[in-house]
Scaffold this motif. Structure first.
Motif, short mmCIF file in Angstrom:
data_model
loop_
_atom_site.label_atom_id
_atom_site.label_comp_id
_atom_site.label_asym_id
_atom_site.label_seq_id
_atom_site.Cartn_x
_atom_site.Cartn_y
_atom_site.Cartn_z
N TYR A 92 0.47 -1.11 0.01
CA TYR A 92 -0.03 -0.68 0.08
C TYR A 92 0.79 0.83 -0.06
O TYR A 92 1.18 2.35 -0.31
CB TYR A 92 -1.27 -0.48 0.90
N HIS A 99 -2.70 5.34 -6.83
CA HIS A 99 -4.07 5.49 -6.69
C HIS A 99 -4.54 6.72 -7.53
O HIS A 99 -4.49 8.15 -7.64
CB HIS A 99 -4.49 5.50 -5.45
N ALA A 412 -7.74 -9.73 -4.65
CA ALA A 412 -9.56 -9.14 -4.07
C ALA A 412 -10.48 -9.76 -4.89
O ALA A 412 -10.74 -9.59 -5.53
CB ALA A 412 -8.75 -7.92 -4.08
N SER A 413 -11.35 -10.37 -3.78
CA SER A 413 -13.20 -10.38 -4.20
C SER A 413 -13.77 -10.03 -3.05
O SER A 413 -13.47 -9.32 -1.43
CB SER A 413 -12.71 -12.57 -4.22
N GLN A 414 -15.11 -9.92 -3.20
CA GLN A 414 -16.64 -9.49 -2.76
C GLN A 414 -16.83 -10.92 -1.32
O GLN A 414 -17.26 -11.41 -2.33
CB GLN A 414 -16.54 -8.70 -3.53
N PHE A 423 -14.35 -5.01 -1.21
CA PHE A 423 -13.40 -5.12 -1.33
C PHE A 423 -12.30 -5.37 0.01
O PHE A 423 -12.38 -4.26 1.24
CB PHE A 423 -12.27 -4.67 -2.25
N PRO A 427 -5.68 -4.02 -4.40
CA PRO A 427 -5.73 -2.66 -5.02
C PRO A 427 -7.24 -1.86 -5.13
O PRO A 427 -7.13 -1.08 -4.56
CB PRO A 427 -5.42 -2.38 -6.27
N GLU A 428 -8.43 -2.71 -4.89
CA GLU A 428 -9.85 -2.48 -4.62
C GLU A 428 -10.08 -1.60 -3.40
O GLU A 428 -10.66 -1.05 -3.30
CB GLU A 428 -10.85 -3.39 -4.95
N LEU A 429 -9.24 -2.23 -2.57
CA LEU A 429 -9.18 -1.86 -0.84
C LEU A 429 -8.94 -0.51 -1.25
O LEU A 429 -9.90 0.42 -0.46
CB LEU A 429 -8.35 -2.96 -0.19
N ASP A 431 -9.96 1.19 -3.37
CA ASP A 431 -11.91 2.02 -3.56
C ASP A 431 -12.43 2.21 -2.61
O ASP A 431 -12.56 2.92 -2.24
CB ASP A 431 -11.50 1.77 -4.82
N GLU A 432 -12.10 1.14 -2.07
CA GLU A 432 -13.57 1.23 -0.62
C GLU A 432 -13.58 2.44 0.31
O GLU A 432 -14.06 2.98 1.05
CB GLU A 432 -13.78 0.26 -0.13
#
Length: 448
Positions: A92, A99, A412-414, A423, A427-429, A431-432
Protein backbone atom coordinates in the motif's frame (compact mmCIF):
# COMPACT_ATOMS: atom_id res chain seq x y z
CA UNK A 1 -8.98 -7.93 30.06
CA UNK A 2 -7.06 -11.07 31.03
CA UNK A 3 -5.38 -13.25 28.41
CA UNK A 4 -4.26 -16.79 29.26
CA UNK A 5 -1.73 -18.82 27.28
CA UNK A 6 -3.90 -21.35 25.39
CA UNK A 7 -1.08 -23.90 25.59
CA UNK A 8 -0.58 -23.82 29.36
CA UNK A 9 -3.39 -21.79 30.87
CA UNK A 10 -0.84 -19.43 32.42
CA UNK A 11 -1.39 -15.68 32.59
CA UNK A 12 -0.01 -13.81 29.57
CA UNK A 13 -1.08 -10.34 30.60
CA UNK A 14 -3.76 -7.85 31.55
CA UNK A 15 -4.90 -5.00 29.33
CA UNK A 16 -7.14 -2.19 30.59
CA UNK A 17 -10.41 -1.74 28.72
CA UNK A 18 -10.69 1.67 27.07
CA UNK A 19 -13.46 3.76 28.66
CA UNK A 20 -16.24 5.36 26.66
CA UNK A 21 -14.82 8.88 27.20
CA UNK A 22 -11.39 7.72 26.02
CA UNK A 23 -13.01 6.18 22.90
CA UNK A 24 -14.59 9.54 22.19
CA UNK A 25 -11.22 11.23 22.64
CA UNK A 26 -9.56 8.79 20.24
CA UNK A 27 -12.17 9.44 17.56
CA UNK A 28 -11.95 13.20 18.11
CA UNK A 29 -8.14 13.07 17.88
CA UNK A 30 -8.33 11.10 14.63
CA UNK A 31 -10.92 13.53 13.29
CA UNK A 32 -8.69 16.50 14.09
CA UNK A 33 -5.70 14.85 12.40
CA UNK A 34 -7.60 13.78 9.27
CA UNK A 35 -7.47 17.04 7.25
CA UNK A 36 -3.72 17.45 7.63
CA UNK A 37 -3.04 13.83 6.74
CA UNK A 38 -5.36 14.07 3.72
CA UNK A 39 -3.39 17.10 2.48
CA UNK A 40 -0.07 15.32 2.94
CA UNK A 41 1.30 14.40 -0.51
CA UNK A 42 0.62 10.77 -1.36
CA UNK A 43 4.33 10.10 -1.84
CA UNK A 44 5.03 11.30 1.71
CA UNK A 45 2.26 9.09 3.06
CA UNK A 46 3.84 6.21 1.16
CA UNK A 47 7.25 7.00 2.62
CA UNK A 48 5.78 6.91 6.12
CA UNK A 49 4.27 3.49 5.44
CA UNK A 50 7.60 2.26 4.09
CA UNK A 51 9.28 3.38 7.32
CA UNK A 52 6.55 1.72 9.38
CA UNK A 53 6.96 -1.52 7.42
CA UNK A 54 10.70 -1.53 8.10
CA UNK A 55 10.05 -1.01 11.82
CA UNK A 56 7.52 -3.83 11.93
CA UNK A 57 10.01 -6.13 10.19
CA UNK A 58 12.62 -5.22 12.80
CA UNK A 59 10.14 -6.14 15.53
CA UNK A 60 9.02 -9.38 13.85
CA UNK A 61 10.32 -11.67 16.60
CA UNK A 62 8.71 -9.59 19.34
CA UNK A 63 5.35 -9.52 17.57
CA UNK A 64 5.46 -13.21 16.69
CA UNK A 65 6.24 -14.22 20.24
CA UNK A 66 3.41 -12.06 21.59
CA UNK A 67 1.03 -13.59 19.05
CA UNK A 68 2.13 -17.14 19.85
CA UNK A 69 1.63 -16.58 23.58
CA UNK A 70 -1.75 -14.90 23.27
CA UNK A 71 -3.37 -17.12 20.62
CA UNK A 72 -1.34 -20.33 20.61
CA UNK A 73 -0.37 -19.91 16.96
CA UNK A 74 2.84 -21.83 16.19
CA UNK A 75 5.78 -19.43 16.29
CA UNK A 76 6.77 -19.96 12.67
CA UNK A 77 3.19 -19.31 11.56
CA UNK A 78 3.05 -16.19 13.72
CA UNK A 79 6.29 -14.95 12.19
CA UNK A 80 4.85 -15.64 8.75
CA UNK A 81 1.84 -13.50 9.63
CA UNK A 82 4.11 -10.62 10.58
CA UNK A 83 6.04 -10.94 7.32
CA UNK A 84 2.76 -10.97 5.40
CA UNK A 85 1.79 -7.79 7.24
CA UNK A 86 5.08 -6.14 6.31
CA UNK A 87 4.53 -7.05 2.68
CA UNK A 88 1.04 -5.59 2.78
CA UNK A 89 2.25 -2.30 4.26
CA UNK A 90 4.87 -2.08 1.51
CA UNK A 91 2.22 -2.89 -1.09
CA UNK A 92 0.00 0.00 0.00
CA UNK A 93 2.98 2.32 0.41
CA UNK A 94 3.59 1.75 -3.32
CA UNK A 95 -0.03 1.64 -4.48
CA UNK A 96 -1.21 4.70 -2.57
CA UNK A 97 0.71 7.30 -4.63
CA UNK A 98 -0.50 5.79 -7.92
CA UNK A 99 -4.14 5.44 -6.91
CA UNK A 100 -5.82 7.62 -9.48
CA UNK A 101 -9.08 9.06 -10.70
CA UNK A 102 -10.20 9.72 -14.28
CA UNK A 103 -10.56 12.61 -16.64
CA UNK A 104 -13.78 12.90 -18.64
CA UNK A 105 -14.38 14.20 -22.15
CA UNK A 106 -16.63 17.21 -21.74
CA UNK A 107 -16.76 20.62 -23.37
CA UNK A 108 -13.59 21.84 -25.08
CA UNK A 109 -13.19 24.80 -22.75
CA UNK A 110 -13.86 22.84 -19.54
CA UNK A 111 -12.08 20.26 -17.41
CA UNK A 112 -14.01 17.32 -16.02
CA UNK A 113 -12.51 15.00 -13.44
CA UNK A 114 -13.42 12.07 -11.18
CA UNK A 115 -11.21 12.43 -8.11
CA UNK A 116 -10.87 9.89 -5.26
CA UNK A 117 -10.75 11.53 -1.83
CA UNK A 118 -10.21 10.03 1.62
CA UNK A 119 -13.43 9.30 3.44
CA UNK A 120 -12.18 10.69 6.76
CA UNK A 121 -11.93 8.55 9.89
CA UNK A 122 -11.82 4.75 9.57
CA UNK A 123 -12.61 2.51 12.55
CA UNK A 124 -10.64 -0.73 12.07
CA UNK A 125 -11.77 -3.77 14.09
CA UNK A 126 -9.47 -6.75 13.59
CA UNK A 127 -9.57 -10.45 14.58
CA UNK A 128 -7.27 -12.66 16.61
CA UNK A 129 -6.52 -15.44 14.12
CA UNK A 130 -4.07 -13.38 12.03
CA UNK A 131 -3.85 -10.08 13.87
CA UNK A 132 -0.85 -8.43 12.21
CA UNK A 133 -1.53 -9.38 8.59
CA UNK A 134 -5.20 -8.37 8.68
CA UNK A 135 -4.57 -5.11 10.53
CA UNK A 136 -1.74 -4.23 8.14
CA UNK A 137 -4.11 -4.50 5.20
CA UNK A 138 -6.94 -2.39 6.54
CA UNK A 139 -4.76 0.17 8.32
CA UNK A 140 -2.29 0.36 5.43
CA UNK A 141 -4.97 0.99 2.80
CA UNK A 142 -6.73 3.56 4.97
CA UNK A 143 -3.53 5.49 5.68
CA UNK A 144 -2.22 5.30 2.12
CA UNK A 145 -5.37 7.01 0.84
CA UNK A 146 -5.22 9.83 3.40
CA UNK A 147 -7.64 8.63 6.08
CA UNK A 148 -6.98 8.65 9.79
CA UNK A 149 -7.64 5.46 11.76
CA UNK A 150 -8.92 4.31 15.14
CA UNK A 151 -7.86 0.69 15.62
CA UNK A 152 -9.35 -1.81 18.05
CA UNK A 153 -7.51 -5.14 18.03
CA UNK A 154 -9.23 -8.30 19.25
CA UNK A 155 -9.56 -8.72 22.99
CA UNK A 156 -8.06 -12.21 22.51
CA UNK A 157 -4.71 -10.77 21.40
CA UNK A 158 -4.70 -7.18 22.69
CA UNK A 159 -0.96 -6.94 23.24
CA UNK A 160 -0.09 -8.15 19.75
CA UNK A 161 -2.57 -5.82 18.10
CA UNK A 162 -1.64 -2.81 20.21
CA UNK A 163 2.10 -3.29 19.79
CA UNK A 164 1.77 -3.54 16.00
CA UNK A 165 -0.31 -0.36 15.84
CA UNK A 166 2.08 1.46 18.17
CA UNK A 167 5.00 0.64 15.88
CA UNK A 168 3.13 1.98 12.86
CA UNK A 169 1.91 5.07 14.73
CA UNK A 170 5.49 6.05 15.61
CA UNK A 171 5.98 6.98 11.95
CA UNK A 172 2.83 9.08 11.60
CA UNK A 173 1.70 12.51 12.77
CA UNK A 174 -0.03 12.62 16.12
CA UNK A 175 -3.63 11.42 15.99
CA UNK A 176 -3.47 9.80 12.55
CA UNK A 177 -3.52 6.32 14.13
CA UNK A 178 -5.27 5.99 17.47
CA UNK A 179 -5.60 2.72 19.42
CA UNK A 180 -8.31 1.55 21.81
CA UNK A 181 -8.64 -1.75 23.69
CA UNK A 182 -11.63 -3.85 24.63
CA UNK A 183 -14.18 -6.43 23.62
CA UNK A 184 -17.30 -6.18 21.50
CA UNK A 185 -18.73 -3.43 23.68
CA UNK A 186 -15.84 -1.13 22.77
CA UNK A 187 -16.19 -2.14 19.14
CA UNK A 188 -19.86 -1.18 19.30
CA UNK A 189 -18.91 2.23 20.72
CA UNK A 190 -16.60 2.78 17.76
CA UNK A 191 -19.25 1.71 15.28
CA UNK A 192 -21.68 4.20 16.84
CA UNK A 193 -19.08 6.98 16.92
CA UNK A 194 -18.87 9.75 14.29
CA UNK A 195 -16.60 7.81 11.92
CA UNK A 196 -16.83 7.52 8.14
CA UNK A 197 -15.94 3.85 7.63
CA UNK A 198 -16.19 0.81 9.89
CA UNK A 199 -13.89 -1.93 8.60
CA UNK A 200 -14.45 -5.21 10.43
CA UNK A 201 -13.06 -8.72 10.07
CA UNK A 202 -14.76 -11.17 12.39
CA UNK A 203 -18.00 -12.96 13.10
CA UNK A 204 -21.14 -12.67 11.02
CA UNK A 205 -23.23 -11.72 14.06
CA UNK A 206 -20.95 -8.76 14.80
CA UNK A 207 -20.85 -7.82 11.13
CA UNK A 208 -24.64 -7.71 10.93
CA UNK A 209 -24.76 -5.50 14.01
CA UNK A 210 -22.19 -3.15 12.46
CA UNK A 211 -24.10 -3.06 9.16
CA UNK A 212 -27.29 -2.09 11.01
CA UNK A 213 -25.46 0.64 12.91
CA UNK A 214 -23.87 2.02 9.74
CA UNK A 215 -27.23 2.04 7.99
CA UNK A 216 -28.39 4.38 10.75
CA UNK A 217 -25.28 6.59 11.03
CA UNK A 218 -24.38 6.77 7.34
CA UNK A 219 -20.88 5.33 7.78
CA UNK A 220 -19.63 2.89 5.17
CA UNK A 221 -19.47 -0.74 6.39
CA UNK A 222 -16.61 -2.83 5.04
CA UNK A 223 -17.09 -6.38 6.29
CA UNK A 224 -15.37 -9.73 6.01
CA UNK A 225 -17.35 -12.05 8.24
CA UNK A 226 -17.86 -15.74 8.80
CA UNK A 227 -17.53 -18.46 6.21
CA UNK A 228 -18.62 -22.06 5.82
CA UNK A 229 -16.30 -22.95 2.99
CA UNK A 230 -16.97 -26.21 1.13
CA UNK A 231 -14.46 -28.58 -0.43
CA UNK A 232 -15.58 -30.85 -3.28
CA UNK A 233 -13.59 -34.03 -3.99
CA UNK A 234 -14.56 -35.20 -7.47
CA UNK A 235 -14.43 -38.60 -9.11
CA UNK A 236 -11.06 -39.50 -10.63
CA UNK A 237 -8.77 -37.52 -8.33
CA UNK A 238 -5.88 -39.07 -6.40
CA UNK A 239 -7.41 -39.71 -2.96
CA UNK A 240 -4.08 -39.33 -1.15
CA UNK A 241 -3.47 -35.93 -2.71
CA UNK A 242 -7.08 -34.88 -2.07
CA UNK A 243 -6.80 -35.93 1.58
CA UNK A 244 -3.61 -33.89 2.00
CA UNK A 245 -5.37 -30.86 0.54
CA UNK A 246 -8.41 -31.37 2.77
CA UNK A 247 -6.24 -31.78 5.87
CA UNK A 248 -4.29 -28.61 5.10
CA UNK A 249 -7.53 -26.68 4.63
CA UNK A 250 -9.20 -28.05 7.75
CA UNK A 251 -6.33 -28.35 10.24
CA UNK A 252 -3.83 -25.54 9.49
CA UNK A 253 -3.75 -23.09 12.41
CA UNK A 254 -6.13 -25.52 14.16
CA UNK A 255 -8.79 -24.63 11.60
CA UNK A 256 -8.80 -21.00 12.73
CA UNK A 257 -8.45 -19.44 9.27
CA UNK A 258 -11.12 -17.33 7.59
CA UNK A 259 -11.02 -19.48 4.44
CA UNK A 260 -10.51 -22.83 6.20
CA UNK A 261 -12.29 -25.91 4.85
CA UNK A 262 -15.46 -26.24 6.92
CA UNK A 263 -17.36 -29.03 5.10
CA UNK A 264 -16.35 -31.71 2.61
CA UNK A 265 -18.37 -33.40 -0.16
CA UNK A 266 -16.62 -36.47 -1.56
CA UNK A 267 -17.68 -38.51 -4.59
CA UNK A 268 -18.71 -42.04 -3.59
CA UNK A 269 -16.23 -43.59 -6.01
CA UNK A 270 -13.23 -42.24 -4.05
CA UNK A 271 -14.81 -41.96 -0.60
CA UNK A 272 -13.23 -45.01 1.06
CA UNK A 273 -9.58 -44.37 0.13
CA UNK A 274 -10.05 -40.63 0.68
CA UNK A 275 -11.42 -41.14 4.19
CA UNK A 276 -8.67 -43.59 5.09
CA UNK A 277 -6.03 -41.12 3.87
CA UNK A 278 -7.72 -38.17 5.60
CA UNK A 279 -7.77 -40.09 8.88
CA UNK A 280 -4.03 -40.74 8.58
CA UNK A 281 -3.45 -37.08 7.76
CA UNK A 282 -5.41 -36.01 10.83
CA UNK A 283 -3.39 -38.29 13.08
CA UNK A 284 -0.16 -36.84 11.67
CA UNK A 285 -1.44 -33.27 12.11
CA UNK A 286 -2.17 -34.10 15.76
CA UNK A 287 1.58 -34.18 16.39
CA UNK A 288 2.10 -30.57 15.31
CA UNK A 289 -1.20 -28.75 15.69
CA UNK A 290 -1.45 -25.80 18.06
CA UNK A 291 -4.27 -25.13 20.52
CA UNK A 292 -7.46 -23.24 19.91
CA UNK A 293 -7.38 -19.62 20.98
CA UNK A 294 -9.04 -20.27 24.35
CA UNK A 295 -11.30 -22.69 26.19
CA UNK A 296 -14.41 -20.70 25.39
CA UNK A 297 -13.80 -21.23 21.69
CA UNK A 298 -12.98 -24.89 22.34
CA UNK A 299 -16.41 -25.34 23.92
CA UNK A 300 -17.95 -23.92 20.72
CA UNK A 301 -15.99 -26.34 18.51
CA UNK A 302 -16.71 -29.33 20.73
CA UNK A 303 -20.39 -28.40 20.82
CA UNK A 304 -20.57 -28.64 17.03
CA UNK A 305 -18.81 -32.01 17.08
CA UNK A 306 -20.96 -33.37 19.92
CA UNK A 307 -24.11 -32.31 18.11
CA UNK A 308 -22.99 -34.17 14.99
CA UNK A 309 -22.19 -37.32 16.96
CA UNK A 310 -25.56 -37.18 18.68
CA UNK A 311 -27.18 -36.79 15.25
CA UNK A 312 -25.65 -39.98 13.89
CA UNK A 313 -22.21 -38.95 12.63
CA UNK A 314 -19.15 -40.99 13.57
CA UNK A 315 -15.64 -39.81 14.40
CA UNK A 316 -12.90 -41.69 12.55
CA UNK A 317 -10.36 -39.87 14.71
CA UNK A 318 -10.53 -37.14 17.36
CA UNK A 319 -13.90 -35.82 18.44
CA UNK A 320 -13.35 -35.24 22.16
CA UNK A 321 -11.65 -32.72 24.43
CA UNK A 322 -8.29 -34.15 25.57
CA UNK A 323 -7.00 -34.18 29.11
CA UNK A 324 -4.39 -31.67 30.14
CA UNK A 325 -3.88 -27.92 30.33
CA UNK A 326 -4.62 -25.35 27.71
CA UNK A 327 -7.22 -25.27 24.94
CA UNK A 328 -6.08 -28.11 22.67
CA UNK A 329 -8.54 -29.96 20.44
CA UNK A 330 -7.53 -32.90 18.22
CA UNK A 331 -7.86 -32.94 14.45
CA UNK A 332 -11.23 -34.59 13.91
CA UNK A 333 -12.70 -36.45 10.93
CA UNK A 334 -16.46 -37.00 10.95
CA UNK A 335 -18.41 -39.21 8.56
CA UNK A 336 -22.14 -39.69 8.17
CA UNK A 337 -22.70 -35.92 8.25
CA UNK A 338 -25.92 -34.42 6.92
CA UNK A 339 -26.78 -30.82 5.95
CA UNK A 340 -28.74 -29.85 9.07
CA UNK A 341 -25.86 -30.56 11.46
CA UNK A 342 -24.10 -27.47 12.80
CA UNK A 343 -20.74 -28.74 11.52
CA UNK A 344 -22.17 -28.57 7.99
CA UNK A 345 -24.39 -25.49 8.22
CA UNK A 346 -22.42 -23.15 10.51
CA UNK A 347 -18.83 -21.99 10.90
CA UNK A 348 -17.02 -24.30 13.33
CA UNK A 349 -13.63 -22.54 13.05
CA UNK A 350 -11.71 -25.46 14.49
CA UNK A 351 -9.73 -28.54 13.36
CA UNK A 352 -12.80 -30.46 12.22
CA UNK A 353 -13.31 -32.13 8.83
CA UNK A 354 -16.99 -33.16 8.47
CA UNK A 355 -17.58 -35.33 5.42
CA UNK A 356 -20.70 -36.06 3.40
CA UNK A 357 -20.49 -38.74 0.70
CA UNK A 358 -22.35 -37.80 -2.50
CA UNK A 359 -23.26 -39.92 -5.56
CA UNK A 360 -22.02 -37.53 -8.24
CA UNK A 361 -20.53 -34.12 -8.96
CA UNK A 362 -23.85 -32.29 -9.58
CA UNK A 363 -25.04 -33.34 -6.13
CA UNK A 364 -21.77 -32.17 -4.56
CA UNK A 365 -22.13 -28.82 -6.28
CA UNK A 366 -25.74 -28.43 -5.19
CA UNK A 367 -24.82 -29.14 -1.57
CA UNK A 368 -21.84 -26.78 -1.72
CA UNK A 369 -24.02 -23.97 -3.11
CA UNK A 370 -26.80 -24.49 -0.55
CA UNK A 371 -25.51 -22.25 2.21
CA UNK A 372 -26.07 -18.84 3.79
CA UNK A 373 -22.39 -17.86 3.63
CA UNK A 374 -20.34 -16.89 0.59
CA UNK A 375 -16.66 -16.49 1.41
CA UNK A 376 -14.69 -19.16 -0.49
CA UNK A 377 -14.82 -22.70 -1.89
CA UNK A 378 -12.38 -25.31 -3.19
CA UNK A 379 -12.91 -27.92 -5.91
CA UNK A 380 -10.53 -30.83 -6.49
CA UNK A 381 -11.20 -32.27 -9.93
CA UNK A 382 -9.49 -33.61 -13.06
CA UNK A 383 -12.51 -32.65 -15.16
CA UNK A 384 -12.12 -29.14 -16.57
CA UNK A 385 -15.79 -29.01 -17.52
CA UNK A 386 -16.62 -29.60 -13.86
CA UNK A 387 -14.10 -26.93 -12.85
CA UNK A 388 -15.65 -24.43 -15.25
CA UNK A 389 -19.18 -25.18 -14.04
CA UNK A 390 -18.10 -24.94 -10.40
CA UNK A 391 -16.41 -21.55 -10.54
CA UNK A 392 -19.37 -20.16 -12.47
CA UNK A 393 -22.04 -21.48 -10.12
CA UNK A 394 -20.51 -21.32 -6.64
CA UNK A 395 -21.97 -18.19 -4.96
CA UNK A 396 -18.78 -17.19 -3.15
CA UNK A 397 -16.11 -14.52 -3.44
CA UNK A 398 -13.17 -16.87 -4.02
CA UNK A 399 -13.09 -20.21 -5.87
CA UNK A 400 -9.94 -22.33 -5.76
CA UNK A 401 -9.50 -25.19 -8.21
CA UNK A 402 -7.06 -27.96 -7.22
CA UNK A 403 -5.32 -25.91 -4.55
CA UNK A 404 -6.89 -25.28 -1.16
CA UNK A 405 -4.64 -22.29 -0.47
CA UNK A 406 -2.73 -20.12 -2.90
CA UNK A 407 -3.31 -17.65 -5.67
CA UNK A 408 -1.57 -14.71 -7.26
CA UNK A 409 -0.66 -11.71 -5.08
CA UNK A 410 -2.96 -8.73 -5.22
CA UNK A 411 -6.13 -10.75 -5.67
CA UNK A 412 -9.23 -9.20 -4.14
CA UNK A 413 -12.75 -10.57 -3.96
CA UNK A 414 -16.08 -9.52 -2.55
CA UNK A 415 -17.64 -11.89 0.00
CA UNK A 416 -21.28 -12.70 -0.56
CA UNK A 417 -24.38 -12.97 1.63
CA UNK A 418 -23.64 -13.60 5.34
CA UNK A 419 -19.89 -13.47 4.72
CA UNK A 420 -19.80 -9.69 4.35
CA UNK A 421 -19.48 -6.99 1.73
CA UNK A 422 -16.79 -4.96 -0.02
CA UNK A 423 -13.22 -5.61 -1.11
CA UNK A 424 -10.90 -6.39 1.79
CA UNK A 425 -7.59 -6.81 -0.03
CA UNK A 426 -5.65 -5.77 -3.10
CA UNK A 427 -5.70 -2.49 -5.01
CA UNK A 428 -9.50 -2.47 -4.81
CA UNK A 429 -9.31 -1.85 -1.07
CA UNK A 430 -8.00 1.63 -1.88
CA UNK A 431 -11.28 2.26 -3.71
CA UNK A 432 -13.23 1.18 -0.62
CA UNK A 433 -11.31 3.70 1.49
CA UNK A 434 -12.05 6.61 -0.83
CA UNK A 435 -15.09 8.45 -2.16
CA UNK A 436 -15.18 9.76 -5.71
CA UNK A 437 -15.95 13.42 -6.37
CA UNK A 438 -16.87 14.62 -9.86
CA UNK A 439 -15.46 18.03 -10.74
CA UNK A 440 -16.66 20.18 -13.65
CA UNK A 441 -14.35 23.16 -14.08
CA UNK A 442 -15.63 25.65 -16.64
CA UNK A 443 -14.38 29.16 -17.38
CA UNK A 444 -16.42 32.21 -16.45
CA UNK A 445 -18.39 33.83 -19.26
CA UNK A 446 -16.46 36.18 -21.49
CA UNK A 447 -17.38 39.84 -20.83
CA UNK A 448 -19.12 41.58 -23.72
Amino acid sequence: MIVLDPRTGELVGRTPVTSAPRCDEAVASARAAAPGWARTPAAERGAALHAAAAAVRAAADELAQLNARETGKPLDDARGGVEAGVGTLVQYAELGPVHRGRSLHGAWDATDLMVPEPRGVVAVLTPWNDPVAVAAGLIGAALATGNSVVHKPSERCPQTGRRFAEIVAEHLPRGVLEIVDGDGAVGALLAEAPVDVVAHVGSTATGRSIAATCARTGARALLENGGNDPLIVDDGVDPEWAAAQAALGAFANAGQICVAVERIYVHASVADPFLAALTREAQEWAERIGPLVDREHRRHVDGHVAGALEGGARALTGGAIPDGPGAFYPPTVLIGCVPDMAVMSEETFGPVAPVQVVPDFPEALREACDDTYGLAATVLTADMAHAQTAWRELPVGTVKINNVFGGAPGGASQPRRASGSGFGFGPELLDEMTAVKVVHLAPPPTPH
